[in-house]
Design an enzyme around this catalytic site. Structure first.
Site, PDB file in Angstrom:
ATOM      1  N   LYS A 121     -18.885   8.073 -78.982  1.00  0.00           N
ATOM      2  CA  LYS A 121     -18.637   8.994 -77.866  1.00  0.00           C
ATOM      3  C   LYS A 121     -18.217   8.224 -76.609  1.00  0.00           C
ATOM      4  CE  LYS A 121     -21.384  10.655 -74.870  1.00  0.00           C
ATOM      5  NZ  LYS A 121     -22.569  11.169 -74.190  1.00  0.00           N
ATOM      6  N   ASP A 139     -19.716  15.372 -76.912  1.00  0.00           N
ATOM      7  CA  ASP A 139     -21.036  15.273 -76.286  1.00  0.00           C
ATOM      8  C   ASP A 139     -21.815  16.542 -76.625  1.00  0.00           C
ATOM      9  OD1 ASP A 139     -20.017  17.293 -74.731  1.00  0.00           O
ATOM     10  OD2 ASP A 139     -20.646  16.417 -72.827  1.00  0.00           O
TER      11      ASP A 139
END
Ligand code: SF4
Length: 212
Positions: A121, A139
């Site tokens: 991420k 996320d």
């Protein structure tokens, strides 16, 4: 499951709601963004933005973090959750930037993921926002919104969410889509109290229909 066409329709609606959606971590260069994203794991952007101006004044370069005692970095970020681990990661990350990347933040997702404290991420956010590399960082907001709208099945892993979005959204729109989904999740389709009754996507949202 939402088709590719319906997924793009939903993303268009999010784009109209949040046309100026963009990353909210304050930074002046790729290095500051990298450190801010590491700090933002399980913390809000607002809490990170509160400490980064002073942090980057004290530690403006990878060398400054690499040479600093760990306790000093910890002290500077202690208001952020998991600060001990994050201090260790930041120091390790800066040492690697110096030793492996001539003190520069690498631009590919693969290279970014070799840095301590940098998972998929974080690498996607930095690659997308700092270098314009097409990437969709998943996320908590992107994951929740994707699942509620059934862009993916509810049991999908984070990686499966990313892969599904990459299949359904054209590559040149990955970065903006990531930001729009975050804004949509952060300010409208909230974790605890999503605004379903006033949601322009209610007509195609499986979850919303069960909530009103
Ligand atoms: S209807 Fe509710 S759950 Fe569905 S996208 Fe809108 S706010 Fe989120």
């Amino acid at each position: 499951m939402l088709s590719k066409k319906k997924t793009l329709e939903a993303i268009e609606v999010m784009a109209k709601m949040f046309p100026d959606a963009e990353g909210e971590l304050i930074h002046n260069n790729p290095f500051e963004l990298l450190i801010a994203v590491i700090l933002s794991a399980q913390a809000t952007d607002v809490s990170v933005n509160k400490i980064t101006p002073a942090l980057f004044k004290k530690f403006p370069t990878p060398e400054a973090f690499a040479e600093a005692p760990l306790e000093e970095i910890e002290e500077s970020i202690r208001t952020i959750g998991l600060f001990r681990n994050k201090a260790k990661h930041i120091k390790g990350c800066c040492i690697m930037l110096i030793e492996e990347y001539q003190g520069e933040v690498p631009q590919t997702i693969k290279e970014l993921m070799t840095l301590p404290g940098v998972g998929r991420k974080t690498a996607n956010v930095v690659a997308g926002d700092a270098f314009g590399v097409p990437a969709i960082a998943v996320d908590t907001h992107v994951e929740r919104v994707s699942k509620r709208l059934r862009i993916v099945k509810k049991s999908a892993t984070v990686l499966e969410v990313e892969e599904a979005l990459m299949k359904k959204v054209p590559k040149e729109r990955w970065v903006e889509t990531h930001h729009r989904m975050i804004f949509f999740g952060r300010y409208h389709c909230l974790a605890r109290n999503p605004k379903c009754s006033e949601c322009p996507l209610l007509y195609l949202c499986a979850e919303g229909k069960t909530r009103i």
